[in-house]
Design a protein around this motif. Sequence first.
Motif, mmCIF file in Angstrom:
data_model
loop_
_atom_site.group_PDB
_atom_site.id
_atom_site.type_symbol
_atom_site.label_atom_id
_atom_site.label_comp_id
_atom_site.label_asym_id
_atom_site.label_seq_id
_atom_site.Cartn_x
_atom_site.Cartn_y
_atom_site.Cartn_z
ATOM 1 N N LYS A 194 0.847 -1.190 0.000
ATOM 2 C CA LYS A 194 0.000 0.000 0.000
ATOM 3 C C LYS A 194 0.884 1.241 0.000
ATOM 4 O O LYS A 194 2.006 1.213 0.517
ATOM 5 C CB LYS A 194 -0.884 0.042 1.255
ATOM 6 N N ARG A 195 0.353 2.332 -0.540
ATOM 7 C CA ARG A 195 1.101 3.590 -0.515
ATOM 8 C C ARG A 195 1.411 4.031 0.902
ATOM 9 O O ARG A 195 2.440 4.647 1.151
ATOM 10 C CB ARG A 195 0.328 4.699 -1.238
ATOM 11 N N SER A 196 0.542 3.704 1.832
ATOM 12 C CA SER A 196 0.752 4.115 3.223
ATOM 13 C C SER A 196 1.975 3.449 3.851
ATOM 14 O O SER A 196 2.438 3.874 4.902
ATOM 15 C CB SER A 196 -0.495 3.823 4.063
ATOM 16 N N GLN A 227 6.145 9.670 1.052
ATOM 17 C CA GLN A 227 4.775 10.097 1.359
ATOM 18 C C GLN A 227 4.677 11.595 1.613
ATOM 19 O O GLN A 227 3.700 12.230 1.220
ATOM 20 C CB GLN A 227 4.253 9.359 2.589
ATOM 21 N N ASP A 228 5.680 12.155 2.279
ATOM 22 C CA ASP A 228 5.625 13.560 2.674
ATOM 23 C C ASP A 228 5.995 14.525 1.554
ATOM 24 O O ASP A 228 5.780 15.729 1.692
ATOM 25 C CB ASP A 228 6.558 13.815 3.864
ATOM 26 N N PRO A 278 3.484 13.797 -4.824
ATOM 27 C CA PRO A 278 2.040 13.723 -5.049
ATOM 28 C C PRO A 278 1.609 12.255 -5.192
ATOM 29 O O PRO A 278 2.434 11.365 -5.422
ATOM 30 C CB PRO A 278 1.828 14.465 -6.359
ATOM 31 N N LYS A 279 0.316 12.029 -5.085
ATOM 32 C CA LYS A 279 -0.222 10.664 -5.107
ATOM 33 C C LYS A 279 0.247 9.869 -6.320
ATOM 34 O O LYS A 279 0.699 8.735 -6.190
ATOM 35 C CB LYS A 279 -1.752 10.718 -5.070
ATOM 36 N N HIS A 280 0.134 10.438 -7.505
ATOM 37 C CA HIS A 280 0.519 9.705 -8.707
ATOM 38 C C HIS A 280 2.006 9.354 -8.687
ATOM 39 O O HIS A 280 2.400 8.252 -9.090
ATOM 40 C CB HIS A 280 0.181 10.508 -9.966
ATOM 41 N N GLN A 284 3.771 8.846 -6.043
ATOM 42 C CA GLN A 284 3.903 7.764 -5.062
ATOM 43 C C GLN A 284 3.542 6.422 -5.691
ATOM 44 O O GLN A 284 4.185 5.404 -5.418
ATOM 45 C CB GLN A 284 3.008 8.021 -3.849
ATOM 46 N N GLU A 285 2.535 6.428 -6.537
ATOM 47 C CA GLU A 285 2.133 5.191 -7.222
ATOM 48 C C GLU A 285 3.242 4.710 -8.162
ATOM 49 O O GLU A 285 3.511 3.515 -8.251
ATOM 50 C CB GLU A 285 0.828 5.416 -7.976
ATOM 51 N N GLN A 296 6.024 3.269 -5.942
ATOM 52 C CA GLN A 296 5.645 1.954 -5.418
ATOM 53 C C GLN A 296 5.782 0.873 -6.491
ATOM 54 O O GLN A 296 6.371 -0.179 -6.241
ATOM 55 C CB GLN A 296 4.214 1.998 -4.893
#
Length: 75
Positions: A5-7, A14-15, A18-20, A22-23, A26
């Motif tokens: 998971k991204r978390s 994470q800090d 941006p979300k994309h 991070q994806e 990962q």
Amino acid sequence: MPYDKRSELPDSVQDNLPKHAQEIYQAAFNSAWDDYKDPEQRDGNDSREEVAHKVAWAAVKQKYHKNDAGNWVAT
């Protein structure tokens, strides 16, 4: 140790990303974790984890860069 998971990603990812991004990180980390499991496949003395993180950051940097304010933005 692939990330389910991204978390679970490191705080530095994470800090700051941006979300994309991070994806991307990962997916690239998990792929490199599998691809570089054998020490013979790695250059130098880097551990499997170190190589996977380097690959992940390189993947992010193909689509994102830091702007003048120090924020990661899409290229």
